[in-house]
Structures are given as structure tokens and as C-alpha cells.
Design an enzyme around this catalytic site. Structure first.
Site, PDB file in Angstrom:
ATOM      1  N   ASP A 259       0.858  -1.184   0.000  1.00 41.65           N
ATOM      2  CA  ASP A 259       0.000   0.000   0.000  1.00 41.65           C
ATOM      3  C   ASP A 259       0.901   1.243   0.000  1.00 41.65           C
ATOM      4  O   ASP A 259       2.121   1.159   0.156  1.00 41.65           O
ATOM      5  CB  ASP A 259      -0.985  -0.003   1.182  1.00 41.65           C
ATOM      6  CG  ASP A 259      -2.209   0.876   0.879  1.00 41.65           C
ATOM      7  OD1 ASP A 259      -2.155   1.671  -0.078  1.00 41.65           O
ATOM      8  OD2 ASP A 259      -3.233   0.761   1.599  1.00 41.65           O
TER       9      ASP A 259
HETATM   10  C1  BGC Z   1      -5.151   3.172   0.107  1.00 34.06           C
HETATM   11  C2  BGC Z   1      -5.341   2.117  -0.951  1.00 34.06           C
HETATM   12  C3  BGC Z   1      -5.231   2.714  -2.323  1.00 34.06           C
HETATM   13  C4  BGC Z   1      -3.903   3.421  -2.445  1.00 34.06           C
HETATM   14  C5  BGC Z   1      -3.666   4.022  -3.804  1.00 34.06           C
HETATM   15  C6  BGC Z   1      -3.936   4.035  -0.138  1.00 34.06           C
HETATM   16  O1  BGC Z   1      -3.904   5.140   0.672  1.00 34.06           O
HETATM   17  O2  BGC Z   1      -5.071   2.561   1.368  1.00 34.06           O
HETATM   18  O3  BGC Z   1      -6.588   1.503  -0.773  1.00 34.06           O
HETATM   19  O4  BGC Z   1      -5.377   1.730  -3.282  1.00 34.06           O
HETATM   20  O5  BGC Z   1      -3.851   4.451  -1.489  1.00 34.06           O
HETATM   21  O6  BGC Z   1      -4.460   5.107  -4.043  1.00 34.06           O
END
Ligand code: BGC
Length: 719
Positions: A259
């Protein structure tokens, strides 16, 4: 294409670039090559950022084509473009929690395919969907992205989304899905986002892991590791979960991405002493792509020199990345399906809007109705449309390129339906999180509510009050909203409350004053049109709650598949008994249980008949459990018949009920149908102390009814 040969000719720097992902805007450096803006925070040189293998967050086909073109002037391996397409790209359907409320996997699949069409035409190669984190605590803001509290429902929704986005990869618009957030991110302590997860291994496997597994089994192309620590280990470094379980036990040999900055955050967690350790841990656990931090780029060369990481590990990661690029055909056509004109034709097109309206209707849950609904449109009732969310588009968090101003407000739609003279408007309350009552606004609403046939009051929470980082300690509508409700009720007896929310809210006070309550979630582009169809009875409610609605936030976490305890409380309203498992001031039960929802008609469910009372352990044996369901009301309706099982005695105590199947059926007034469920051994399996999935002989209770509260039961045994 010989991927291995390509890898053998790549430098280590080129390989590490493939293993890094940055926001698209990080690629924009000044003409002189100086790193500015978002990229400068990453502490990287311009060439390090620019050589990346994939990007996220960009604005559509034109930007994608521009970036890819420029990129390919200097590099030979095309970029992969990823995006959070969570509930639509530009035409927005309800948030995933609402989609789960539809209990309709075909609908979820169709919506996912619709999103894939718009997204792929906009240059998206991979979507960061489905989010399948089980959530039992309504305080957590990311309830909105999940399918709620139930493992079985979570599994079927996960599968439907993967199938909807990926299809068979034969159509140009089929795009890889990325299941997230592995693992157990939804179990954050106290519902506070990014918080630690402290959980026993048995419940982790029993309740939280199956939806990720369901996505893997459905062929998902990517997995995203989560931000949280689980029992002290950050997911991206969790060798046991990622390598042993996901890679080896489940056989997932495709791409794993961290993530956003999750590898960078290992230091903040207090797990890693520096970037070098973070990189080593993440790569060793099995992460292939590091999103928005740069420990791979900066530290892997030294780790290889020191013999802590091998080139084979790096090559394996790069191979997975290139294989996906090859599968998508990017080496032949780096722009794939990107076509701004095609995208524009799809955005808000008639069929896409019609599907979003259907989805919003099927997602909506009727929580209360004392008979005020449906309203008779032919009689042209006079209405006050009020509340802070009464005249705006409610499209929800993570709505990608969706625009609030492209979704009509309730006031606009109802005025069109009934004529301007029949419909008045008053905001009545500010929509801010902790808004205080405003006397003047309330008085105005009260004045306009008088002498109207009914009031439609749009309350709840705005789009930005749920979603990532948006946990709440108080999950009641604001004081301003509650005072408005009371005031309006004092002059008009027919108050229909419409709740917008990205989570279960505590509606005990609302329930007291409302004649009807409709949970609309964050319904998307066609939310107001869907509400109008429902209110006027042109569509019937069929949504059921995918997450328990507490009476009070103090009950959180609250979920139907709880344990009985050694001192269970009867739901008899008696608080005088001592030393039992209860609160002194609130019932144990939720205000509205999992699986609950009303309709404009009613259904009767007969007692259960079983084809036999003992199931043999032998493979292939089954019991048929049947009920007859009758529409006992006056209009057509869709019943949702749910089957729950309780294992009465087991070596690991089992919950009082667990959903194992459901069937929706449409019935005309007076019509009845028999519903058959096949009870198989696998439905009785659970994880034992050794984390093995087993079935234990003994007695089971079977429940078939209209929600998780059903008492309609029969007993059978496994022999
Ligand atoms: C979130 C994810 C997301 C990623 C990319 C993160 O802050 O937890 O769910 O896919 O950002 O945008």
C-alpha cells in the site's frame, strides 16, 4: 515473448525501477531535470523517478497517452497505469457497502464491468479493487469500501468484482483487479484507521482471510498488502502471511504491491531501523512493487552486495511485473484501450446511468416504515425536501473521476417529478460533522414543513465523512440534524428520513421521530432518481444490511456472528439480572441486525423441511433444506431468504449463527415458491486450534429466514 531474456539484459537499476510505483504527477520534472513538487518529497533524483515501472493516480486517457509517449522516448518497457476504480470511474454507482446490501452478485459484476469499460478507455490498466476487508466496527471510515461484517457475503462480493473487472481477458476493456488490503486491515483496534490489528490466529483465518482467498481463487491478478501491523508485524514484512500463506499455501504467484508508503512506514511503526531493513523485509516477504516509497530503489543494490538479497529474488519480482505487462499486450500496444473520445461516449451514457440507477435502488435499505411509504405520485402530494444533503449529489468517497455536480440532488429530482409548486426546500441544518443547531434554519424548515403532505429529510453524513482516514468516535447524526428532525416532526407527522452514510450510523434517536427511514448509503450518480422511484413505489426495496446497525456507538464492534458466552443475555429487556454478559444501559442487540431490510410487501416463510436429519461425512452427501416463501402483501417484491448455521458443540466454540447461503426471489402478490438449499459438509467446516479446516461430527442448528435474527430453525447432525 521471452521475458527471461529481457530480464537478463536489464541493469539492476532498471529492474528496481520496475519494482517502484509513483504518482503520475511525480514524473513531471522541470525542463532542467530538477525534481520538484510531489517527487521531491520522495528524496529521489529525477532519473530514478522517471524510470519507474508503473504509476498511479492520473486523470484520463489524454494524460495517460501523453505520459506513456514521453516515457517511451527514453525507455523501452511501457508503464503500467493503475487507479482506484472502486465504485465507478466517471459514472458512479453506490459505494461497495451499498453494493453488498443488494446481495446481488450479478448486479455487482455488471457494475464492475461497466467501471472497467470506462476505466480502460481512460487509460487504466489495473484497478485497486476489490477491497474485501471484513469490518465489525462502524467507527472505521473504510466500512464504505468493504462488503461489511460477514465472511460469506465478503467472499461472494469479492468474486463478483474480480469476475466483473477481469472477465476472461479477451475483451479490450477487461482489466486486472488487485485485491486489498492483505490482511485484516478492517480489524483496526477501536475502528481507528491505520491502527494496529491484534487478533488471534483462529479468528484471523476464520473470519478475515476467506475473502482474500476467494479473490485469489477467482483469478485476481494482484494483491495489495495493508498498512497495519497484525500482532506486531507490518503486513508488507509479514513473511508468514504473505510468503507462507498467500504465496505457498494459496499458490498465488502473481503480483504483490505494497500500500501507499506502507514499506516506508515500517520505521514509524517501530519495526524497522532504516530503509535497508524495510526493503529487505518487504522483498523477502514477497512484495514485488513498492508504492510511493523508495526503499527498494535506494537499498537493494547494497543489500545484494552484502548478500542479504539475491538477484534471483529481484528477478522473480521483475518477471511477475513484466508478465502482467505482456498479458495486457502493452509491449505491442502500450496505450491498450485508452481512447479519450471513446471514454467520453461511455461516461454518463444512457445504459451506464440506467445501471447506476438500478444499483442504487437495489442497494437502498428500508429500515422503518409505519405506512407513510410509498407516496402516491398520482395524487401529487405536497412535500418539503429538507436537510443538509437534500440538494447535492451524494457520490461518496473513492469516487475516482466522478463529479458531485453530475449527480442530481433530491430536491431537483422531486421538483421535476411533482412540479415546482408542490415541492418546497429548506436546508434546516449545516452538513458539517459536529454542526450545532441553527435556530433560524430550523425555524424556516419548520415553517415550510407545516401543511405539507410529508417531509423528506436528508440526513446522515457527507461523502468525506467516511473513507480512508475518516474514522468517527461518534456515529450519530449531528446535533443540528437531530434538532431539525425533532422540530420538523413537531409540525408534521409524516417525516421520511433518508440516511446517507458510508457506514452504519447509530440511528436510535432518529428512529424515535421518523415515520420511515431509508438507508441510501452514498448512492452515486443516480442516487436521487433511484430514491424518487423508491419513494413513489415505482421500484420496491430489496436491499438488506451487510453490517449491523448499533443502537449506540458503545456497542462497537458489534456483529451478528458473535459467541454465545457462558452467561448470555436474553433479549427480554430485563436489565435487573446480575452477572450476565450485558451492558447496564443498552440492549446487546443492534438496532437493525445484519441481513435486515423491509419491503413494500411482506413475505411469510414456512417452517423448514429437511430431506433427512443426518448428513454423512462421505464426500458428496447432502441434505436438502426447503422452505416455502409467500408474498403476503399487495405488490410484487423481492424476498431475500438467508440460511444460517450454528454448530452446537465444537472444539473451538462456534458463533450463534453464520450465513452460509442466500437466495433472492421475486414474487407477485399471493404467489409462493419453494426455496431449496443444499446443505453440504463444507458448510460446516471451521478452523481448529491447529488452523486446519475441519468438520466435527455432532448436532447443528439450521436457520432459514429473512434476516440474521430469524428463529425459524431445524436441527440436523453430521455423522
Ligand atoms: C489506500 C489504498 C489505495 C492506495 C492508492 C492508499 O492510501 O489505502 O486503498 O489503493 O492508497 O491510491
Amino acid at each position: 515473448m521471452n521475458i527471461k531474456a529481457i530480464i537478463s539484459e536489464m541493469t539492476l537499476e532498471e529492474k528496481l525501477a520496475q519494482m517502484s510505483q509513483f504518482n503520475a504527477n511525480c514524473l513531471d520534472t522541470t525542463a532542467s531535470g530538477e525534481v520538484t513538487g510531489p517527487a521531491s518529497e520522495l528524496n529521489l533524483t529525477a532519473s530514478e523517478v522517471k524510470a519507474t515501472g508503473s504509476v498511479l493516480n492520473f486523470t484520463g486517457a489524454l494524460e495517460m497517452i501523453r505520459i506513456q509517449e514521453k516515457f517511451l522516448e527514453n525507455y523501452s518497457i511501457p508503464l503500467l497505469f493503475m487507479q482506484d476504480v472502486i465504485h465507478g470511474y466517471r459514472t458512479i454507482y453506490p459505494i461497495p457497502l451499498g453494493m453488498a446490501a443488494s446481495f446481488d452478485t450479478d448486479l455487482v459484476k455488471r457494475c464492475s464491468t461497466m467501471a472497467a469499460k470506462e476505466a480502460s478507455a481512460s487509460g487504466v490498466h489495473v484497478t485497486f479493487t476489490p477491497m474485501v476487508d471484513i469490518v465489525r466496527d462502524a467507527r472505521w471510515g473504510r466500512c464504505m469500501e468493504s462488503a461489511g461484517e460477514d465472511t460469506y457475503l465478503g467472499c461472494v462480493m469479492a468474486r463478483a468484482q474480480v469476475e466483473g473487472f477481469q472477465g476472461d481477458f479477451k475483451k479490450p476493456y477487461n482489466i486486472p483487479a488487485c485485491v486489498k488490503h492483505f490482511a485484516a486491515y478492517g480489524a483496526a483496534v477501536a475502528g481507528r484507521d491505520y491502527n494496529a490489528v491484534e487478533i488471534g490466529e483462529q479468528p484471523l483465518f476464520e473470519y478475515y482471510m476467506p475473502p482474500y482467498k476467494a479473490a485469489v481463487d477467482a483469478g485476481v491478478e494482484m494483491v495489495m498488502t495493508s498498512f497495519n501491523t497484525t500482532n506486531g508485524i507490518p503486513s508488507s514484512a509479514n513473511k508468514w502471511l504473505v510468503d507462507e500463506i498467500l504465496r505457498k499455501e494459496w499458490g498465488f504467484d502473481k503480483l504483490i504491491i505494497s500500500d501507499y508508503n506502507a514499506i516506508g512506514e515500517m520505521q514509524m511503526h517501530g519495526y524497522s531501523s532504516g530503509e535497508k531493513q524495510s526493503a529487505m523485509e518487504a522483498l523477502s516477504a514477497g512484495t514485488d512493487i513498492e508504492m510511493m516509497s523508495s526503499t527498494f530503489l535506494k537499498s537493494i543494490p547494497a543489500l545484494i552486495d552484502e548478500g542479504k538479497i539475491t538477484m534471483e529474488q529481484v528477478d522473480r519480482a521483475v518477471e511477475r511485473i513484466l508478465r502482467l505487462k505482456e498479458k495486457l499486450g502493452l509491449f505491442k500496444n502500450p496505450y491498450k484501450n485508452a481512447d479519450a473520445k471513446k471514454a467520453e461516449r461511455l461516461y454518463l451514457s444512457k445504459p451506464h446511468k440506467a445501471l447506476c440507477k438500478e444499483a442504487a435502488e437495489k442497494a437502498a435499505v428500508l429500515l422503518k416504515n409505519d405506512g407513510v411509504l410509498p407516496l402516491n405520485k398520482d395524487k401529487k402530494p405536497s412535500l418539503l425536501i429538507a436537510g443538509p444533503y437534500a440538494d447535492m449529489g451524494m457520490i461518496g468517497f473513492w469516487s475516482c473521476c466522478g463529479r458531485e455536480d453530475e449527480a442530481k440532488g433530491v430536491y431537483t429530482v422531486f421538483r421535476k417529478a411533482l412540479g415546482a409548486r408542490k415541492v418546497a426546500f429548506a436546508k434546516g441544518a449545516d452538513g458539517a460533522l459536529n454542526a450545532e443547531p441553527d435556530k433560524a434554519m430550523i425555524l424556516e424548515a419548520k415553517r415550510r414543513a407545516r401543511n405539507k403532505d410529508a417531509v423528506i429529510l436528508c440526513l446522515g453524513e457527507a461523502s468525506g465523512m467516511s473513507g480512508e482516514g475518516n474514522s468517527r468516535a461518534n456515529i450519530e447524526p449531528s446535533e443540528a440534524q437531530l434538532e431539525l428532525l425533532k422540530a420538523v416532526k413537531s409540525v408534521n407527522d409524516k417525516v421520511i428520513v433518508v440516511i446517507y452514510s458510508g457506514r452504519p450510523l447509530a440511528l436510535t434517536k432518529v428512529e424515535k421521530y421518523a415515520s420511515a427511514i431509508i438507508e441510501m448509503w452514498q448512492p452515486g450518480t443516480m442516487g436521487a432518481e433511484a430514491l424518487s422511484s423508491l419513494v413513489f413505489g415505482e421500484a420496491n426495496f430489496e436491499g438488506r444490511l451487510p453490517q449491523s446497525f448499533p443502537r449506540h456507538v458503545g456497542q462497537c464492534p458489534i456483529y451478528y456472528n458473535r459467541m454465545n458466552t457462558g452467561r448470555p443475555k436474553l433479549d427480554d429487556g430485563d436489565f435487573t439480572k446480575m452477572y450476565i454478559s450485558q451492558y447496564l444501559d443498552v440492549e446487546n442487540t443492534p438496532l437493525y441486525p445484519f441481513g435486515y431490510g423491509l419491503s413494500y410487501t411482506s413475505f411469510s416463510v414456512s417452517p423448514i423441511t429437511l430431506s433427512k436429519s443426518a448428513l454423512c461425512e462421505n464426500e458428496g452427501d447432502f441434505i436438502t433444506a426447503s422452505v416455502t416463501v409467500k408474498n403476503t402483501g399487495k405488490v410484487r417484491g423481492v424476498a431475500n431468504i438467508q440460511l444460517y448455521i450454528r454448530d452446537l458443540v465444537a472444539s473451538v466454540v462456534r458463533p450463534v449463527k453464520e450465513l452460509k447461503a442466500f437466495k433472492k426471489l421475486s414474487l407477485m402478490p399471493g404467489e409462493e415458491k419453494t426455496v431449496d438449499f443444499k446443505i453440504e459438509k463444507d458448510m460446516l467446516a471451521f478452523y481448529n486450534r491447529e488452523l486446519k479446516r475441519v468438520c466435527e461430527k455432532g448436532d447443528f442448528m439450521l436457520f432459514i429466514g429473512q434476516d440474521s435474527d430469524t428463529a425459524n430453525s431445524a436441527k440436523f447432525s453430521l455423522v
